[in-house]
Write a protein that holds these residues in place. Structure first.
Motif, PDB file in Angstrom:
ATOM      1  N   ASP A 110       0.738  -1.232   0.224  1.00 40.89           N
ATOM      2  CA  ASP A 110      -0.120   0.063   0.388  1.00 40.89           C
ATOM      3  C   ASP A 110       1.148   1.090  -0.277  1.00 40.89           C
ATOM      4  OD1 ASP A 110      -1.785   2.057   0.229  1.00 40.89           O
ATOM      5  OD2 ASP A 110      -2.767   1.233   1.765  1.00 40.89           O
ATOM      6  N   PHE A 111       0.603   1.950  -0.915  1.00 38.36           N
ATOM      7  CA  PHE A 111       1.620   3.061  -1.304  1.00 38.36           C
ATOM      8  C   PHE A 111       0.697   4.829  -1.445  1.00 38.36           C
ATOM      9  CE2 PHE A 111       4.634  -0.300  -1.899  1.00 38.36           C
ATOM     10  CZ  PHE A 111       5.360   0.062  -1.882  1.00 38.36           C
ATOM     11  N   GLY A 112      -0.383   4.073  -1.149  1.00 38.45           N
ATOM     12  CA  GLY A 112      -1.609   5.090  -1.472  1.00 38.45           C
ATOM     13  C   GLY A 112      -2.283   5.742  -2.150  1.00 38.45           C
ATOM     14  N   GLY A 113      -1.837   4.485  -3.408  1.00 41.91           N
ATOM     15  CA  GLY A 113      -3.210   4.178  -4.701  1.00 41.91           C
ATOM     16  C   GLY A 113      -2.767   6.323  -4.960  1.00 41.91           C
ATOM     17  N   SER A 114      -4.013   6.376  -5.384  1.00 39.90           N
ATOM     18  CA  SER A 114      -4.678   7.380  -6.380  1.00 39.90           C
ATOM     19  C   SER A 114      -5.115   8.799  -4.930  1.00 39.90           C
ATOM     20  CB  SER A 114      -5.692   7.661  -7.558  1.00 39.90           C
ATOM     21  OG  SER A 114      -7.131   6.930  -6.232  1.00 39.90           O
ATOM     22  N   ALA A 115      -5.317   8.530  -4.219  1.00 37.49           N
ATOM     23  CA  ALA A 115      -5.535   9.336  -3.051  1.00 37.49           C
ATOM     24  C   ALA A 115      -4.440  10.674  -2.959  1.00 37.49           C
ATOM     25  CB  ALA A 115      -6.139   8.931  -1.868  1.00 37.49           C
ATOM     26  N   ARG A 163      -0.868   9.370  -0.442  1.00 28.91           N
ATOM     27  CA  ARG A 163       0.247   9.270  -1.169  1.00 28.91           C
ATOM     28  C   ARG A 163       1.329   9.479   0.283  1.00 28.91           C
ATOM     29  NH1 ARG A 163      -1.986   9.825  -5.678  1.00 28.91           N
ATOM     30  NH2 ARG A 163      -0.977  11.896  -6.053  1.00 28.91           N
ATOM     31  N   LEU A 164       1.048  11.389   0.728  1.00 28.31           N
ATOM     32  CA  LEU A 164       1.706  11.400   1.986  1.00 28.31           C
ATOM     33  C   LEU A 164       2.229  10.504   3.228  1.00 28.31           C
ATOM     34  CD1 LEU A 164      -0.078  15.398   2.150  1.00 28.31           C
ATOM     35  CD2 LEU A 164       1.984  14.514   0.991  1.00 28.31           C
ATOM     36  N   ALA A 165       1.647   9.902   3.609  1.00 28.81           N
ATOM     37  CA  ALA A 165       2.147   8.570   4.765  1.00 28.81           C
ATOM     38  C   ALA A 165       1.874   7.625   4.434  1.00 28.81           C
ATOM     39  CB  ALA A 165       1.114   9.963   5.692  1.00 28.81           C
ATOM     40  N   PRO A 166       2.275   7.044   2.925  1.00 32.57           N
ATOM     41  CA  PRO A 166       1.579   5.729   3.103  1.00 32.57           C
ATOM     42  C   PRO A 166       1.923   4.097   4.011  1.00 32.57           C
ATOM     43  CG  PRO A 166       4.049   6.289   1.710  1.00 32.57           C
ATOM     44  CD  PRO A 166       3.512   7.350   2.301  1.00 32.57           C
TER      45      PRO A 166
END
Length: 273
Positions: free
Chosen positions: A23-28, A32-35
């Motif tokens: 989970d690297f944050g996807g499209s949100a 993505r700032l805190a994956p």
């Protein structure tokens, strides 16, 4: 902060039951700032012991931790209302429980849902958000807001549970929790045999659907078949979830793995699988 807590604790145990390492944050943008992936990696490296929810998660964990134990996700079976009758609702009720972020996966089986609706009038009960996210499928959707009470009571009112999944690294790490909830309510279900879901479907006796045609055939068979067929599946699932995936069944193993109620410190077993 989590790494510091795990490092400084007398015994640091990291328990995870999702593919957080994918989970690297996807499209949100805000996610993505805190994956989650780097946090999961730091936690696994700093913990004295890692508890993974299935073998797929454990395969990742053993590359970063010295001591890994597999304990599956569990449900408190006694908290769920269980199905009392396997006669179909009027109209028949297909059901799904989950968050708004995961709801769009139902669109992957939308043609099967429409076909069953066309033949039987079946509708889809969604236990989760009240926000509409499924486009034209909303025409046959009835929504029940999630609460601690509804998740334990409403499932017994549906006729067939659903757990479709995408076949991607994140989904392969899921622990089949929706299937366990349907089983705890004695509800027959159909799911995608992706990753660990395949083993859960097999152990509970639920139908594994690999293609859209599989989904259509499985749902039609359960909806159009006799009440006794649905009852056989539901009773078997309820029996197996209590034996294989209940908190009572795994309490002793969990106490041993964490040191609560047993030895204080985990033995350095070097990857107890």
């Amino acid at each position: 902060m989590e790494a510091a807590l795990l490092t400084r604790a007398a015994v640091g145990v990291y328990d995870f039951d999702d593919a957080l390492h994918c989970d690297f944050g996807g499209s949100a943008p805000w996610r993505r700032l805190a994956p989650k992936a780097p946090k999961a990696l730091a936690a696994a490296r700093c913990a004295d012991r890692v508890i993974a929810g299935n073998d797929i998660l454990a395969e990742w964990a053993v590359r970063h931790a010295t001591d890994v134990v597999v304990i599956p996700s569990c449900v408190a079976v006694e908290d769920y209302a269980t199905k009392q009758s396997y006669g179909l609702s009027d109209p028949p009720r297909l059901g799904w429980i989950g968050s708004a972020d995961n709801e769009p996966v139902l669109m992957t089986i939308a043609p099967a849902l429409w076909e069953v609706h066309r033949r039987s009038g079946a509708r889809l009960t969604l236990i989760g958000t009240s926000r509409s996210t499924l486009g034209s499928l909303e025409q046959i959707v009835d929504r029940v807001p999630w609460t601690e009470h509804t998740q334990h009571s409403v499932l017994a009112e549906i006729d067939i549970g659903l757990m479709p999944l995408h076949d991607d690294p994140y989904s392969r790490g899921k622990c089949g929790y929706k299937l366990l909830q349907y089983a705890a309510a004695g509800v027959p279900a159909v799911g995608s045999p992706v990753g660990a879901n395949g083993a859960v479907l097999g152990s509970l006796g639920f139908v594994a659907a690999r293609s859209l045609q599989d989904w259509t055939d499985a749902l039609r068979s359960l909806v159009e078949g006799p009440d006794s067929d649905r009852a056989t599946v539901g009773w078997h699932a309820l029996d197996q979830v209590a034996k294989r995936y209940s908190y009572d069944a795994w309490l002793g193993r969990w106490q041993q793995a964490t040191g609560f109620g047993g030895d204080r410190a985990p033995a350095r077993a070097g990857g107890d699988r």
